[in-house]
Design an enzyme around this catalytic site. Structure first.
Site, PDB file in Angstrom:
ATOM      1  N   GLY A  93       4.169   0.814  -5.470  1.00 30.62           N
ATOM      2  CA  GLY A  93       4.608  -0.526  -5.081  1.00 30.62           C
ATOM      3  C   GLY A  93       3.495  -1.472  -4.685  1.00 30.62           C
ATOM      4  O   GLY A  93       3.749  -2.484  -4.021  1.00 30.62           O
ATOM      5  N   SER A  95       1.404  -4.522  -4.680  1.00 29.43           N
ATOM      6  CA  SER A  95       1.680  -5.839  -5.267  1.00 29.43           C
ATOM      7  C   SER A  95       0.482  -6.773  -5.181  1.00 29.43           C
ATOM      8  O   SER A  95       0.418  -7.763  -5.911  1.00 29.43           O
ATOM      9  CB  SER A  95       2.894  -6.479  -4.593  1.00 29.43           C
ATOM     10  N   HIS A 100      -5.874  -2.850   0.749  1.00 35.31           N
ATOM     11  CA  HIS A 100      -5.394  -3.176   2.101  1.00 35.31           C
ATOM     12  C   HIS A 100      -4.692  -1.968   2.688  1.00 35.31           C
ATOM     13  O   HIS A 100      -3.970  -1.250   1.990  1.00 35.31           O
ATOM     14  CB  HIS A 100      -4.463  -4.388   2.088  1.00 35.31           C
TER      15      HIS A 100
END
Ligand code: AMP
Ligand code: ZN
Length: 114
Positions: A93, A95, A100
């Site tokens: 997931g 995006s 990060h």
């Protein structure tokens, strides 16, 4: 990187609520928080994801994790507990393709994640 959202946050052209910063990294609150504490810790240098790192990034990665621990402490979730997550690639997931670490805390976090 010209079209990278988080590089724009690093250079200040996109605003963010910064909660911690130093020479190598920046931490800011997630725009769509999934817990009472939801902070993103990113390197100032553009790194795509954990899938793109090598041995030469080991010091930076260690620094980022220490920053995650500092953020958790400062946000008051060290004692209650928190989770550090790096979604990496499509099935996880990811995006935003600038590395990060999510620091999540302030509520019970289920395991396993969805
Ligand atoms: P990921 O899905 O793991 O790549 O995480 C990207 C995170 O960035 C998501 O939790 C988004 O809510 C967050 N995000 C996207 N745009 C911004 C922004 N401008 N400021 C703060 N967080 C953002
Ligand atoms: Zn970037």
């Amino acid at each position: 990187m010209g079209d990278c959202l988080f590089c724009r946050i690093v250079d200040g052209t996109i605003p963010a609520k910064i909660v911690y910063e130093d020479e190598y990294c920046l931490a800011f609150t997630d725009i769509n928080p999934q817990a009472r504490v939801h902070v993103l810790v990113i390197p100032r240098r553009h790194v795509v994801s954990l899938a793109a790192v090598g041995e030469h990034d080991a010091v930076l990665l260690g620094h980022l994790l220490v920053a995650c621990a500092k953020v958790a402490r400062e946000q008051g979730v060290e004692e209650s507990g928190y989770r550090v997550v790096a979604n990496t690639g499509q099935e996880a997931g990811q995006s935003v393709f600038h590395l990060h670490f999510h620091v999540l805390g302030g509520r019970h976090l289920a395991w396993p994640p969805g």
